[in-house]
Design an enzyme around this catalytic site. Structure first.
Site, mmCIF file in Angstrom:
data_model
loop_
_atom_site.group_PDB
_atom_site.id
_atom_site.type_symbol
_atom_site.label_atom_id
_atom_site.label_comp_id
_atom_site.label_asym_id
_atom_site.label_seq_id
_atom_site.Cartn_x
_atom_site.Cartn_y
_atom_site.Cartn_z
ATOM 1 N N HIS A 17 0.858 -1.183 0.000
ATOM 2 C CA HIS A 17 0.000 0.000 0.000
ATOM 3 C C HIS A 17 0.897 1.236 0.000
ATOM 4 O O HIS A 17 1.950 1.254 0.648
ATOM 5 C CB HIS A 17 -0.895 -0.016 1.243
ATOM 6 N N ASP A 19 0.989 4.138 1.471
ATOM 7 C CA ASP A 19 1.396 4.661 2.776
ATOM 8 C C ASP A 19 2.343 3.706 3.495
ATOM 9 O O ASP A 19 3.272 4.124 4.189
ATOM 10 C CB ASP A 19 0.174 4.924 3.657
ATOM 11 N N LYS A 20 2.121 2.410 3.320
ATOM 12 C CA LYS A 20 2.990 1.435 3.972
ATOM 13 C C LYS A 20 4.365 1.367 3.307
ATOM 14 O O LYS A 20 5.371 1.087 3.969
ATOM 15 C CB LYS A 20 2.321 0.059 3.970
ATOM 16 N N GLU A 52 10.438 11.321 7.345
ATOM 17 C CA GLU A 52 9.161 11.233 6.630
ATOM 18 C C GLU A 52 9.428 10.919 5.158
ATOM 19 O O GLU A 52 10.393 11.415 4.568
ATOM 20 C CB GLU A 52 8.391 12.554 6.721
ATOM 21 N N GLU A 65 14.881 15.034 10.086
ATOM 22 C CA GLU A 65 15.978 15.495 10.924
ATOM 23 C C GLU A 65 16.684 14.289 11.531
ATOM 24 O O GLU A 65 16.016 13.345 11.985
ATOM 25 C CB GLU A 65 15.461 16.393 12.047
ATOM 26 N N LYS A 176 -5.679 -4.197 0.408
ATOM 27 C CA LYS A 176 -6.366 -3.751 1.627
ATOM 28 C C LYS A 176 -7.364 -4.828 2.029
ATOM 29 O O LYS A 176 -7.976 -5.472 1.176
ATOM 30 C CB LYS A 176 -7.116 -2.435 1.393
ATOM 31 N N PHE A 241 -8.057 -3.966 -10.667
ATOM 32 C CA PHE A 241 -7.128 -3.255 -9.785
ATOM 33 C C PHE A 241 -5.718 -3.618 -10.250
ATOM 34 O O PHE A 241 -5.032 -4.435 -9.646
ATOM 35 C CB PHE A 241 -7.383 -3.668 -8.343
ATOM 36 N N ASP A 249 -1.799 5.928 -6.217
ATOM 37 C CA ASP A 249 -2.209 6.844 -5.155
ATOM 38 C C ASP A 249 -0.959 7.237 -4.372
ATOM 39 O O ASP A 249 -0.182 6.367 -3.975
ATOM 40 C CB ASP A 249 -3.220 6.149 -4.233
ATOM 41 N N ALA A 250 -0.745 8.506 -4.166
ATOM 42 C CA ALA A 250 0.443 8.949 -3.442
ATOM 43 C C ALA A 250 0.442 8.414 -2.011
ATOM 44 O O ALA A 250 -0.607 8.272 -1.383
ATOM 45 C CB ALA A 250 0.512 10.479 -3.418
ATOM 46 N N ARG A 255 0.246 7.722 7.881
ATOM 47 C CA ARG A 255 -1.185 7.930 7.637
ATOM 48 C C ARG A 255 -2.039 6.734 8.031
ATOM 49 O O ARG A 255 -3.248 6.780 7.846
ATOM 50 C CB ARG A 255 -1.427 8.258 6.161
ATOM 51 N N LYS A 256 -1.447 5.685 8.561
ATOM 52 C CA LYS A 256 -2.220 4.486 8.888
ATOM 53 C C LYS A 256 -2.066 4.136 10.373
ATOM 54 O O LYS A 256 -1.782 2.995 10.739
ATOM 55 C CB LYS A 256 -1.781 3.330 7.996
ATOM 56 N N LYS A 276 10.620 7.121 13.340
ATOM 57 C CA LYS A 276 11.033 7.790 14.575
ATOM 58 C C LYS A 276 11.921 6.876 15.406
ATOM 59 O O LYS A 276 11.580 5.711 15.635
ATOM 60 C CB LYS A 276 9.805 8.200 15.392
ATOM 61 N N LYS A 280 11.597 9.306 20.699
ATOM 62 C CA LYS A 280 10.278 9.889 20.437
ATOM 63 C C LYS A 280 9.224 9.045 21.152
ATOM 64 O O LYS A 280 8.986 7.895 20.792
ATOM 65 C CB LYS A 280 9.972 9.931 18.943
ATOM 66 N N ASP A 282 6.115 9.187 21.062
ATOM 67 C CA ASP A 282 5.027 8.725 20.198
ATOM 68 C C ASP A 282 5.172 7.234 19.933
ATOM 69 O O ASP A 282 4.172 6.507 19.872
ATOM 70 C CB ASP A 282 5.065 9.455 18.846
#
Length: 396
Positions: A17, A19-20, A52, A65, A176, A241, A249-250, A255-256, A276, A280, A282
């Site tokens: 995917h 994003d992945k 990122e 960074e 998906k 597909f 798709d960018a 995002r997931k 990260k 971090k 998060d």
């Protein structure tokens, strides 16, 4: 009283995917710094990465960074990204590991952030940012994960393994899944709706053809009896597909976040994990919260457990620690709130040391969930251990 009979849906997305793909590249760069840093005289505790990635048609942009090996060239970062794309399986006209243009825009970490995080004098290492992190565990699966997200991941993981082994050569990397589970008396018992959209490389394949390919793997992924003639299947419901991944798709890192955690069955603090380093919170504190919640459930003192931890940038100890067992606790939750931070001090440094997070273990976390996976011999998924369960039993 909590509802006992209901439907709940969670989704997963495959390693291909868009994003992945970006999550994987970002995490491979974290691993790169942890591999190359010690080899070049940099202590793992001094490595910083906030990376990122953006991906679109035959183009990848890597920004962020870092602090670590000063001789870590942009060419090596780009090569690392290419190898991740190759491993995922992209050799298509619109997105190809060897032909994609890769732009690296990494620069030094802000000294103002660094001064809040680094230890000095009597000051312990502070959190890399403010924020709230959640962990969750429940008895719906042996892995103490919510059933809908666990099985949505499992379907795609089995299909990915089959694709890499050549057993499903007609399928592409992008996919998906979505699983709707029926709960009776608070327990998951059946799948009522199943959605799978998977890229296929043969444009002549129909949705029925694709279903014939994937159905054995879906049957293998789900518990016996959960599929029936009442289960509604949606396999490639829009039809063809063929164009997939970043060409279709960018993609962007981070995002997931619901796919990465509990599929919506538990709260999320909002911060992404991939790209990260573990200073971090998060990332590291979310791992710690899962670790503690899982050990509470494994100890048998609750059927479900949610933990929240709050931090301020530059401050080592949490601002708050909250335990909610959703009415299933055998002990006072206030007692758990007192005991758990004694069993594991929740400063960023101690989390990293306790769970062994200063290692190149992150690329494998980027797809199919950060939680509900077996701990690995080299320290990967260490937050899935239940080695605190006996201590919790004794303490409460």
């Amino acid at each position: 009283m909590a509802r006992q009979n209901y439907l709940f849906t969670s989704e997963s997305v495959a390693e291909g995917h868009p994003d992945k793909v970006c999550d994987r590249i970002s995490d491979e760069i974290v691993d790169l710094f942890f591999r190359e840093g010690p080899a070049r005289g940099i202590e793992p505790k001094d490595i910083r990465v906030a990376c990122e990635t953006l991906a679109t048609t035959n183009r990848v942009v890597i920004a962020g960074e870092t602090r670590g090996p000063v001789t870590l060239t942009h060419d090596l970062v780009a090569h690392t990204a290419r190898m991740a794309i190759r491993d995922i399986g992209y050799e298509q006209d619109g997105f190809h590991w060897d032909r994609a243009k890769i732009e690296v825009c990494l620069h030094a970490q802000s000294p103002h952030i660094a001064q809040g995080v680094d230890a000095s004098g009597n000051k312990d290492e502070g959190a890399g940012d403010q924020g709230i992190m959640f962990g969750y565990a429940c008895r719906e699966t042996e892995e103490l994960m919510p059933a809908p997200i666990y099985y949505a991941h499992k379907i795609l993981r089995l299909l990915s393994e089959a694709r890499h082994s050549g057993k499903t050569g007609a399928l592409g990397p992008d996919a998906k899944s979505q699983v709707t589970v029926r709960y009776e008396n608070g327990k998951p018992v059946a799948v009522t709706q199943l959605v799978l959209s998977t890229q296929h490389l043969d444009d002549k394949l129909t949705s029925r053809d694709v279903k014939a390919i994937v159905e054995p793997y879906i049957n293998k992924a789900l518990p016996e009896g959960w599929l029936s003639d009442k289960t509604v299947w949606h396999v490639n419901p829009t039809g063809a597909f063929v164009v997939g991944g970043p060409d279709g798709d960018a993609g962007l890192t981070g995002r997931k976040i619901i796919v990465d955690t509990y599929g919506g069955a538990a709260p999320h603090g909002g911060g992404a994990f991939s790209g990260k380093d573990p200073t971090k919170v998060d990332r590291s504190a979310a791992y710690a919260a899962r670790y503690l919640a899982k050990n509470v459930v494994a100890a048998g003192v609750a059927e479900r457990c949610t933990i929240q931890i709050g931090y301020a940038i530059g401050v080592a100890d949490p601002l708050s620690f909250y335990v909610d067992c959703h009415g299933t606790a055998e002990v006072d939750e206030a007692k758990l709130e007192a005991v758990l931070p004694d069993l594991m001090r929740l400063t960023p440094r101690n989390i990293r040391e306790h769970l062994g997070l200063n290692r190149p273990i992150y690329g494998r976390t980027a797809a199919y969930g950060h939680f509900g996976r077996a701990p690995e011999a080299d320290g990967g998924f260490s937050w899935e251990k239940t080695d605190l369960a006996e201590a919790i039993k004794k303490a409460v």
